[in-house]
Design an enzyme around this catalytic site. Structure first.
Site, PDB file in Angstrom:
ATOM      1  N   ARG A  61     -64.101  -6.683  22.472  1.00  5.72           N
ATOM      2  CA  ARG A  61     -64.412  -5.092  22.791  1.00  5.72           C
ATOM      3  C   ARG A  61     -63.757  -4.736  23.810  1.00  5.72           C
ATOM      4  O   ARG A  61     -63.469  -3.602  23.996  1.00  5.72           O
ATOM      5  CB  ARG A  61     -65.854  -4.938  22.314  1.00  5.72           C
ATOM      6  CG  ARG A  61     -66.364  -3.604  22.544  1.00  5.72           C
ATOM      7  CD  ARG A  61     -67.656  -3.366  21.670  1.00  5.72           C
ATOM      8  NE  ARG A  61     -67.810  -1.769  21.876  1.00  5.72           N
ATOM      9  CZ  ARG A  61     -68.964  -1.404  22.453  1.00  5.72           C
ATOM     10  NH1 ARG A  61     -69.982  -2.121  23.136  1.00  5.72           N
ATOM     11  NH2 ARG A  61     -69.317  -0.054  22.270  1.00  5.72           N
ATOM     12  N   HIS A  65     -61.578  -1.637  24.441  1.00  7.45           N
ATOM     13  CA  HIS A  65     -61.937  -0.235  25.317  1.00  7.45           C
ATOM     14  C   HIS A  65     -60.772   0.095  26.574  1.00  7.45           C
ATOM     15  O   HIS A  65     -60.475   1.078  26.798  1.00  7.45           O
ATOM     16  CB  HIS A  65     -63.350  -0.349  26.060  1.00  7.45           C
ATOM     17  CG  HIS A  65     -64.319  -0.012  24.700  1.00  7.45           C
ATOM     18  ND1 HIS A  65     -65.395   0.579  25.033  1.00  7.45           N
ATOM     19  CD2 HIS A  65     -64.345   0.027  23.713  1.00  7.45           C
ATOM     20  CE1 HIS A  65     -66.242   0.961  23.908  1.00  7.45           C
ATOM     21  NE2 HIS A  65     -65.515   0.222  23.188  1.00  7.45           N
ATOM     22  N   ASN A  93     -69.759   2.732  26.978  1.00  6.78           N
ATOM     23  CA  ASN A  93     -69.719   1.277  27.500  1.00  6.78           C
ATOM     24  C   ASN A  93     -70.909   0.538  27.952  1.00  6.78           C
ATOM     25  O   ASN A  93     -70.954  -0.632  28.354  1.00  6.78           O
ATOM     26  CB  ASN A  93     -68.933   1.614  28.821  1.00  6.78           C
ATOM     27  CG  ASN A  93     -67.441   1.538  28.660  1.00  6.78           C
ATOM     28  OD1 ASN A  93     -67.133   1.319  27.561  1.00  6.78           O
ATOM     29  ND2 ASN A  93     -66.854   1.889  29.740  1.00  6.78           N
ATOM     30  N   HIS A 190     -64.800  -6.557  14.145  1.00 10.69           N
ATOM     31  CA  HIS A 190     -66.480  -6.298  13.697  1.00 10.69           C
ATOM     32  C   HIS A 190     -66.923  -7.645  13.031  1.00 10.69           C
ATOM     33  O   HIS A 190     -68.250  -7.555  12.753  1.00 10.69           O
ATOM     34  CB  HIS A 190     -66.779  -4.845  13.206  1.00 10.69           C
ATOM     35  CG  HIS A 190     -66.862  -3.853  14.243  1.00 10.69           C
ATOM     36  ND1 HIS A 190     -67.007  -2.513  13.668  1.00 10.69           N
ATOM     37  CD2 HIS A 190     -66.326  -3.851  15.572  1.00 10.69           C
ATOM     38  CE1 HIS A 190     -66.783  -1.738  14.848  1.00 10.69           C
ATOM     39  NE2 HIS A 190     -66.550  -2.491  15.915  1.00 10.69           N
TER      40      HIS A 190
HETATM   41  C1  HEM Z   1     -62.403   1.737  14.166  1.00  7.25           C
HETATM   42  C2  HEM Z   1     -63.065   2.437  15.432  1.00  7.25           C
HETATM   43  C3  HEM Z   1     -64.261   1.605  15.913  1.00  7.25           C
HETATM   44  C4  HEM Z   1     -65.275   2.048  16.360  1.00  7.25           C
HETATM   45  C5  HEM Z   1     -66.017   3.598  15.870  1.00  7.25           C
HETATM   46  C6  HEM Z   1     -66.328   1.322  17.012  1.00  7.25           C
HETATM   47  C7  HEM Z   1     -67.468   1.407  17.290  1.00  7.25           C
HETATM   48  C8  HEM Z   1     -68.410   0.279  17.820  1.00  7.25           C
HETATM   49  C9  HEM Z   1     -69.887   0.380  18.199  1.00  7.25           C
HETATM   50  C10 HEM Z   1     -70.367   1.795  18.121  1.00  7.25           C
HETATM   51  C11 HEM Z   1     -70.343  -0.696  18.397  1.00  7.25           C
HETATM   52  C12 HEM Z   1     -71.420  -1.061  18.661  1.00  7.25           C
HETATM   53  C13 HEM Z   1     -71.933  -0.918  20.336  1.00  7.25           C
HETATM   54  C14 HEM Z   1     -73.189  -0.859  20.277  1.00  7.25           C
HETATM   55  O1  HEM Z   1     -74.207  -0.318  19.777  1.00  7.25           O
HETATM   56  O2  HEM Z   1     -73.813  -1.782  21.474  1.00  7.25           O
HETATM   57  C15 HEM Z   1     -69.147  -1.698  18.554  1.00  7.25           C
HETATM   58  C16 HEM Z   1     -69.050  -3.163  18.519  1.00  7.25           C
HETATM   59  C17 HEM Z   1     -67.899  -3.751  18.838  1.00  7.25           C
HETATM   60  N1  HEM Z   1     -66.846  -3.515  18.553  1.00  7.25           N
HETATM   61 FE1  HEM Z   1     -66.111  -1.780  17.774  1.00  7.25          FE
HETATM   62  N2  HEM Z   1     -65.373   0.151  17.116  1.00  7.25           N
HETATM   63  C18 HEM Z   1     -64.124   0.307  16.677  1.00  7.25           C
HETATM   64  C19 HEM Z   1     -63.037  -0.454  16.724  1.00  7.25           C
HETATM   65  C20 HEM Z   1     -63.275  -1.758  17.355  1.00  7.25           C
HETATM   66  C21 HEM Z   1     -61.776  -2.429  17.497  1.00  7.25           C
HETATM   67  C22 HEM Z   1     -60.431  -2.258  17.239  1.00  7.25           C
HETATM   68  C23 HEM Z   1     -62.429  -3.725  18.281  1.00  7.25           C
HETATM   69  C24 HEM Z   1     -61.584  -4.961  18.948  1.00  7.25           C
HETATM   70  C25 HEM Z   1     -60.193  -5.270  18.434  1.00  7.25           C
HETATM   71  C26 HEM Z   1     -63.779  -3.592  18.222  1.00  7.25           C
HETATM   72  C27 HEM Z   1     -64.554  -4.792  18.570  1.00  7.25           C
HETATM   73  C28 HEM Z   1     -66.046  -4.605  18.907  1.00  7.25           C
HETATM   74  C29 HEM Z   1     -66.845  -5.890  18.855  1.00  7.25           C
HETATM   75  C30 HEM Z   1     -66.192  -7.407  19.050  1.00  7.25           C
HETATM   76  C31 HEM Z   1     -68.194  -5.324  18.844  1.00  7.25           C
HETATM   77  C32 HEM Z   1     -69.366  -6.133  19.250  1.00  7.25           C
HETATM   78  C33 HEM Z   1     -69.724  -6.048  20.586  1.00  7.25           C
HETATM   79  C34 HEM Z   1     -70.938  -6.927  20.977  1.00  7.25           C
HETATM   80  O3  HEM Z   1     -71.273  -7.543  20.129  1.00  7.25           O
HETATM   81  O4  HEM Z   1     -71.014  -7.272  22.098  1.00  7.25           O
HETATM   82  N3  HEM Z   1     -64.114  -2.481  17.584  1.00  7.25           N
HETATM   83  N4  HEM Z   1     -68.060  -0.994  18.037  1.00  7.25           N
HETATM   84  C1  LIG Z   2     -71.785  -2.954  32.165  1.00 10.51           C
HETATM   85  C2  LIG Z   2     -71.803  -1.716  32.562  1.00 10.51           C
HETATM   86  O1  LIG Z   2     -71.255  -1.362  33.658  1.00 10.51           O
HETATM   87  N1  LIG Z   2     -72.565  -0.792  31.925  1.00 10.51           N
HETATM   88  C3  LIG Z   2     -72.683   0.789  32.163  1.00 10.51           C
HETATM   89  C4  LIG Z   2     -72.448   1.586  31.195  1.00 10.51           C
HETATM   90  O2  LIG Z   2     -72.948   2.891  31.337  1.00 10.51           O
HETATM   91  C5  LIG Z   2     -74.316   3.094  31.689  1.00 10.51           C
HETATM   92  C6  LIG Z   2     -74.518   4.479  32.005  1.00 10.51           C
HETATM   93  O3  LIG Z   2     -74.237   5.317  30.817  1.00 10.51           O
HETATM   94  C7  LIG Z   2     -74.366   2.287  33.014  1.00 10.51           C
HETATM   95  O4  LIG Z   2     -75.708   2.555  33.316  1.00 10.51           O
HETATM   96  C8  LIG Z   2     -74.097   0.892  32.960  1.00 10.51           C
HETATM   97  O5  LIG Z   2     -74.279   0.187  33.940  1.00 10.51           O
END
Ligand code: HEM
Ligand SMILES: CC(=O)N[C@H]1CO[C@H](CO)[C@@H](O)[C@@H]1O
Ligand SMILES: *[C@@H]1O[C@H](CO)[C@@H](O)[C@H](O)[C@H]1NC(C)=O
Length: 313
Positions: A61, A65, A93, A190
């Protein structure tokens, strides 16, 4: 004869290394300047994931980003300063994870080959290795990215929102040169990790036509533990597989932007195909990841190699 073959091999390596000029990206970019970069990164990622397999998701992820904002230039790693609020501090983030792995790799590389390997390349390589260690496809990426100097909170508007529908996703990814197929393949990331309640609770209160009534109960149960409660995207959060697509087919997509891929006629066939054919998903995913890793690269003098990934030199 053997000597001649060796000579050809060496020439091949040199040609593939220099035809496009030293400043351009290529697979062997660090062949002479930091020959063991790949095994060093691989080892560090392997050790980190043995301790905490959930960090594979974090690394992948982070790379996404990084590349979507200002290109793959390590901007996601920069800390805020007195005069500048960085990408890192954007709400988008909040849950990025794995920064300590990047720092650890950078420290090791600065000992072995000081000032040579960019933070942007480290993020891209670590993501590649995370995919592999989680059970996904093996692929390599060109190297030679330089680190950028801009990281601004307002730039994170360029990230897709979890409330996006298929048309929104296709438009935003299309602006970066991705096809509809790439959008679905990349969303397949995902297959790893989790979303927190904050990222999907809008679906429970507002009318979301993509939300299945049965699955709504599961999501509500997760959210009863609070905004930061985690819901895995599919039943196997640490395995890189095609279970995510099967979840979409069963109407168990966590985010609106996940379930829309099955509900929209623009992307449904692709989801069905990946749900049935994991090998094809792997192939498309790796191609799309290489494409993503090349977004708006800062080559040569357009960037720098940061000494410390947290701040510009
Ligand atoms: C298609 C549009 C995408 C949207 C709207 C999106 C949105 C999100 C959101 C909202 C989360 C959860 C964040 C949270 O609640 O903490 C997430 C997690 C994640 N995203 Fe996406 N994402 C997208 C595409 C991608 C792409 C292209 C990748 C990588 C190639 C990716 C990799 C990940 C991974 C691996 C997680 C899990 C992170 C974790 O468990 O720490 N996503 N994404
Ligand atoms: C890992 C990291 O730097 N997270 C930051 C993401 O943004 C929030 C504010 O929205 C910070 O408090 C976190 O430290
Ligand atoms: C997708 O969402 C946008 C707003 O973000 C809306 O204008 C559009 O009509 C929606 N498309 C479909 C097919 O639902």
């Amino acid at each position: 004869m053997a000597n001649l073959l060796t000579l050809f091999f060496v020439m091949e390596v040199i040609v593939s290394g220099f035809t496009f000029g030293v400043d351009d990206l290529n697979m062997n970019y660090y062949l002479f300047s930091c020959p063991f970069v790949d095994p060093i990164v691989k080892n560090k990622v392997s050790t980190a994931l043995q301790n905490d397999p959930t960090l594979a998701a974090g690394l992948i992820r982070m790379h996404f980003h990084d590349c979507f904002i200002e290109g793959c230039d390590g901007s996601v790693l920069l800390d805020s300063t007195k005069d500048n609020t960085a990408e890192k501090d954007s709400p988008a983030n909040l849950s990025l994870r794995g920064y300590e792995i990047i720092d650890d790799i950078k420290e090791e590389l600065e000992k072995r080959c000081p000032g040579v390997v960019s933070c942007a390349d480290i993020v891209a390589m670590a993501s590649r290795d995370a995919v592999f260690f989680a059970g996904g496809p093996v692929y390599d990426i060109p190297k030679g990215r330089k680190d950028g100097t801009r990281s601004k909170i307002e730039d994170t508007f360029n990230l897709p929102a979890p409330s996006f529908n298929a048309s929104d996703l296709i438009r935003m990814f299309g602006q970066h040169g991705f096809s509809v197929r790439d959008v679905v393949a990349l969303s397949g990331a995902h297959t790893l990790g989790v979303a927190r309640c904050t990222s999907f609770k809008n679906r429970l209160t507002q009318q979301d036509p993509t939300l299945d009534t049965e699955f709504a109960k599961t999501l509500s149960k997760t959210c009863s533990a609070g905004d930061n409660a985690e819901q895995s995207f599919d039943p196997t959060r640490n395995d890189f597989d095609n279970a995510y697509f099967n979840s979409l087919v069963s109407n168990n997509g966590v985010l609106t932007s996940d379930q829309t891929l099955y509900n929209s006629p623009k992307t449904r066939n692709i989801v069905n195909t990946y749900a049935m054919n994991q090998a094809l998903f792997f192939l498309d995913f790796q191609q799309a990841m290489v494409k993503m890793s090349l977004l708006d690269i800062k080559e040569g003098s357009r960037g720098e190699v940061r000494k410390n990934c947290h701040k510009i030199n």
